[in-house]
Design an enzyme around this catalytic site. Structure first.
Site, PDB file in Angstrom:
ATOM      1  N   SER A 247      -1.444  -1.745   0.655  1.00 34.75           N
ATOM      2  CA  SER A 247      -0.030  -1.942   0.302  1.00 34.75           C
ATOM      3  C   SER A 247       0.133  -3.067  -0.704  1.00 34.75           C
ATOM      4  O   SER A 247      -0.369  -4.170  -0.496  1.00 34.75           O
ATOM      5  CB  SER A 247       0.790  -2.325   1.541  1.00 34.75           C
ATOM      6  OG  SER A 247       0.683  -1.358   2.528  1.00 34.75           O
TER       7      SER A 247
ATOM      8  N   HIS B 210       2.477   3.340  -1.492  1.00 30.53           N
ATOM      9  CA  HIS B 210       1.152   3.982  -1.498  1.00 30.53           C
ATOM     10  C   HIS B 210       1.273   5.229  -2.366  1.00 30.53           C
ATOM     11  O   HIS B 210       1.794   6.246  -1.929  1.00 30.53           O
ATOM     12  CB  HIS B 210       0.748   4.388  -0.082  1.00 30.53           C
ATOM     13  CG  HIS B 210       0.320   3.250   0.771  1.00 30.53           C
ATOM     14  ND1 HIS B 210      -0.988   2.919   0.970  1.00 30.53           N
ATOM     15  CD2 HIS B 210       1.043   2.354   1.479  1.00 30.53           C
ATOM     16  CE1 HIS B 210      -1.071   1.868   1.763  1.00 30.53           C
ATOM     17  NE2 HIS B 210       0.154   1.514   2.092  1.00 30.53           N
TER      18      HIS B 210
ATOM     19  N   HIS C 274      -2.477   6.378   7.036  1.00 30.36           N
ATOM     20  CA  HIS C 274      -2.655   5.578   8.246  1.00 30.36           C
ATOM     21  C   HIS C 274      -2.491   6.463   9.487  1.00 30.36           C
ATOM     22  O   HIS C 274      -1.778   7.473   9.437  1.00 30.36           O
ATOM     23  CB  HIS C 274      -1.592   4.476   8.311  1.00 30.36           C
ATOM     24  CG  HIS C 274      -1.558   3.581   7.108  1.00 30.36           C
ATOM     25  ND1 HIS C 274      -0.998   3.977   5.911  1.00 30.36           N
ATOM     26  CD2 HIS C 274      -2.023   2.325   6.922  1.00 30.36           C
ATOM     27  CE1 HIS C 274      -1.121   2.983   5.037  1.00 30.36           C
ATOM     28  NE2 HIS C 274      -1.743   1.979   5.619  1.00 30.36           N
TER      29      HIS C 274
ATOM     30  N   TYR D  35      -0.713   5.769  11.977  1.00 33.18           N
ATOM     31  CA  TYR D  35       0.691   5.751  12.449  1.00 33.18           C
ATOM     32  C   TYR D  35       1.556   6.804  11.763  1.00 33.18           C
ATOM     33  O   TYR D  35       2.654   7.109  12.223  1.00 33.18           O
ATOM     34  CB  TYR D  35       1.321   4.348  12.309  1.00 33.18           C
ATOM     35  CG  TYR D  35       1.425   3.821  10.899  1.00 33.18           C
ATOM     36  CD1 TYR D  35       2.336   4.357   9.981  1.00 33.18           C
ATOM     37  CD2 TYR D  35       0.635   2.760  10.477  1.00 33.18           C
ATOM     38  CE1 TYR D  35       2.429   3.875   8.702  1.00 33.18           C
ATOM     39  CE2 TYR D  35       0.718   2.264   9.193  1.00 33.18           C
ATOM     40  CZ  TYR D  35       1.617   2.822   8.314  1.00 33.18           C
ATOM     41  OH  TYR D  35       1.702   2.337   7.032  1.00 33.18           O
ATOM     42  N   GLU D  36       1.070   7.367  10.663  1.00 36.03           N
ATOM     43  CA  GLU D  36       1.821   8.452  10.011  1.00 36.03           C
ATOM     44  C   GLU D  36       1.661   9.762  10.765  1.00 36.03           C
ATOM     45  O   GLU D  36       2.301  10.761  10.429  1.00 36.03           O
ATOM     46  CB  GLU D  36       1.344   8.625   8.562  1.00 36.03           C
ATOM     47  CG  GLU D  36       1.631   7.411   7.695  1.00 36.03           C
ATOM     48  CD  GLU D  36       1.041   7.546   6.296  1.00 36.03           C
ATOM     49  OE1 GLU D  36       1.579   8.340   5.509  1.00 36.03           O
ATOM     50  OE2 GLU D  36       0.053   6.856   5.999  1.00 36.03           O
TER      51      GLU D  36
ATOM     52  N   ALA E  84      -2.961  -5.173   3.218  1.00 39.67           N
ATOM     53  CA  ALA E  84      -1.946  -6.204   3.405  1.00 39.67           C
ATOM     54  C   ALA E  84      -1.955  -6.534   4.886  1.00 39.67           C
ATOM     55  O   ALA E  84      -1.909  -5.633   5.715  1.00 39.67           O
ATOM     56  CB  ALA E  84      -0.584  -5.672   2.990  1.00 39.67           C
TER      57      ALA E  84
ATOM     58  N   MET F  67      -2.747  -2.639  10.117  1.00 39.03           N
ATOM     59  CA  MET F  67      -2.691  -1.279  10.674  1.00 39.03           C
ATOM     60  C   MET F  67      -3.641  -0.318   9.961  1.00 39.03           C
ATOM     61  O   MET F  67      -3.446   0.898   9.998  1.00 39.03           O
ATOM     62  CB  MET F  67      -1.259  -0.745  10.582  1.00 39.03           C
ATOM     63  CG  MET F  67      -0.233  -1.626  11.262  1.00 39.03           C
ATOM     64  SD  MET F  67       1.445  -1.107  10.869  1.00 39.03           S
ATOM     65  CE  MET F  67       2.376  -2.538  11.459  1.00 39.03           C
ATOM     66  N   SER F  68      -4.650  -0.860   9.302  1.00 39.03           N
ATOM     67  CA  SER F  68      -5.551   0.019   8.542  1.00 39.03           C
ATOM     68  C   SER F  68      -6.980  -0.479   8.634  1.00 39.03           C
ATOM     69  O   SER F  68      -7.344  -1.185   9.567  1.00 39.03           O
ATOM     70  CB  SER F  68      -5.092   0.071   7.081  1.00 39.03           C
ATOM     71  OG  SER F  68      -5.269  -1.189   6.460  1.00 39.03           O
TER      72      SER F  68
ATOM     73  N   ASN G  43       2.404 -11.873   4.870  1.00 35.16           N
ATOM     74  CA  ASN G  43       3.392 -12.551   5.712  1.00 35.16           C
ATOM     75  C   ASN G  43       2.635 -13.254   6.828  1.00 35.16           C
ATOM     76  O   ASN G  43       1.496 -12.889   7.126  1.00 35.16           O
ATOM     77  CB  ASN G  43       4.367 -11.529   6.317  1.00 35.16           C
ATOM     78  CG  ASN G  43       3.650 -10.499   7.178  1.00 35.16           C
ATOM     79  OD1 ASN G  43       3.049  -9.557   6.658  1.00 35.16           O
ATOM     80  ND2 ASN G  43       3.674 -10.687   8.480  1.00 35.16           N
TER      81      ASN G  43
ATOM     82  N   HIS H 116       8.945  -4.880   5.440  1.00 36.87           N
ATOM     83  CA  HIS H 116       8.000  -4.237   4.521  1.00 36.87           C
ATOM     84  C   HIS H 116       8.228  -4.676   3.066  1.00 36.87           C
ATOM     85  O   HIS H 116       7.275  -4.759   2.290  1.00 36.87           O
ATOM     86  CB  HIS H 116       8.121  -2.710   4.649  1.00 36.87           C
ATOM     87  CG  HIS H 116       7.095  -1.950   3.860  1.00 36.87           C
ATOM     88  ND1 HIS H 116       5.738  -2.099   4.071  1.00 36.87           N
ATOM     89  CD2 HIS H 116       7.218  -1.040   2.861  1.00 36.87           C
ATOM     90  CE1 HIS H 116       5.083  -1.314   3.230  1.00 36.87           C
ATOM     91  NE2 HIS H 116       5.948  -0.667   2.485  1.00 36.87           N
TER      92      HIS H 116
HETATM   93  N1  CYT Z   1       1.863  -7.715   8.614  1.00 34.97           N
HETATM   94  C1  CYT Z   1       1.251  -6.629   8.130  1.00 34.97           C
HETATM   95  N2  CYT Z   1       1.411  -7.017  10.770  1.00 34.97           N
HETATM   96  C2  CYT Z   1       1.952  -7.914   9.948  1.00 34.97           C
HETATM   97  O1  CYT Z   1       2.522  -8.928  10.380  1.00 34.97           O
HETATM   98  N3  CYT Z   1       1.176  -6.458   6.823  1.00 34.97           N
HETATM   99  C3  CYT Z   1       0.705  -5.719   8.972  1.00 34.97           C
HETATM  100  C4  CYT Z   1       0.798  -5.936  10.297  1.00 34.97           C
END
Ligand code: CYT
Length: 282
Positions: free
Chosen positions: A31, A62, A84, A86-87, A114, A218-219, A242, A254
């Site tokens: 991302s 993406h 991902h 989660y999709e 990210a 998440m990846s 973040n 996001h």
């Molecule tokens: N940030 C992110 N958690 C987060 O805080 N980019 C993915 C998962």
């Protein structure tokens, strides 16, 4: 055509029919980092939608193209966007592109993402080299029948395979040296993967810190598991977009994740451009 290996071969054959470049290095852009694909010279850009069996990303930021060409003279295959779990994609779909990168001839893989910073010494917009990961997604990319034909090096693609050096020490050392040379701060860290798509709660982040995690996302872990199954060397880079939930007294969104991708772009690009020829020589 239900066999995963046959599907991967079919996709690989299609890609080979579109370009005469034979990539040796794969790069998966996370991302906010997708613009790096514009660095590819003599580029052939193939939309994922055109590649047989390739999964399509549904996430903003993406873009969904495989860009094959050269960077600093090295033949590369750059994935601009990934899918991902989660999709709603099953594990073999999430890691299908990684299988194809291996079959295209890649022997090293740079995976980027990210991530949220759990380690409070990290700063927003900073880069981190992954030293290891913790897979808390509740699933594993190598589920299902083992396919020994995916082996790229002798001894790879076994049913049970080693993850004790998932992130190549050699490639990490090259990244550290190059970052130091360019004056870029590049701490190492452990990436913990969750399924998503909800961001984590502050209690989860406190728990993850206790578990030894420096970053959350998440990846990445599924792709790295499959890369290691096949015998690819892996370099993992996170962009801290973040601070993770509860670290700062603010919500996570996001847009912020995407914004910090753009801010880090110059550093990310100059580090990778210098690293790519070194990785090819390693
Ligand atoms: N940030 C992110 N958690 C987060 O805080 N980019 C993915 C998962």
């Amino acid at each position: 055509m239900t066999d995963l290996y046959a599907r991967a071969q079919f996709a690989t054959a299609y890609i080979k029919s579109q370009t005469s470049t034979a990539p040796v290095l794969g790069i998966i852009l996370g991302s906010g980092l997708g613009n790096f694909a514009s660095q590819v010279e003599n580029a052939t850009a193939i939309p994922y939608a055109d590649i047989p069996h390739f999964p399509q990303s549904t996430v903003a930021g993406h873009s969904g193209k495989l860009v094959i060409g050269t960077i600093a003279g090295i033949p590369v295959a750059v994935m601009q966007g990934r899918v991902h779990a989660y999709e709603g994609y099953a594990m073999p779909e999430v890691t299908f592109p990684t299988r194809v990168l291996g079959q295209l001839g890649c022997r090293s893989l740079i995976v980027t993402n990210a991530a949220g910073g759990i380690n409070t010494s990290y700063t927003q917009g900073g880069l981190v080299a992954l030293s290891d990961h913790i897979n808390l997604t509740g699933t594993n990319a190598a589920l299902g029948p083992n396919e020994p034909r995916f082996a790229l090096v002798p001894g790879a693609a076994q049913r049970f395979f080693d993850m004790s050096a998932a992130y190549s020490r050699t490639l990490r050392e090259l990244a550290q040296k190059e970052a130091a040379k360019q004056g870029i701060d590049l701490p190492e860290g452990v990436y913990l993967a969750v399924l998503g798509p909800s961001y984590e709660t502050p209690a989860e982040i406190r728990a993850f810190r206790t578990l030894g995690a420096d970053l959350v996302g998440m990846s990445t872990v599924h792709e790295v598991i499959i890369a290691r199954h096949m015998g690819l060397q892996v370099l993992g880079l996170s962009l801290v977009t973040n601070m993770a939930a509860g670290v700062l007294d603010q919500a996570i969104n996001h847009e912020e994740v995407m914004e910090f991708g753009l801010k880090a772009e110059a550093r990310f690009t100059s580090l990778l451009l210098a690293l790519i020829p070194q990785i090819d020589a390693a």
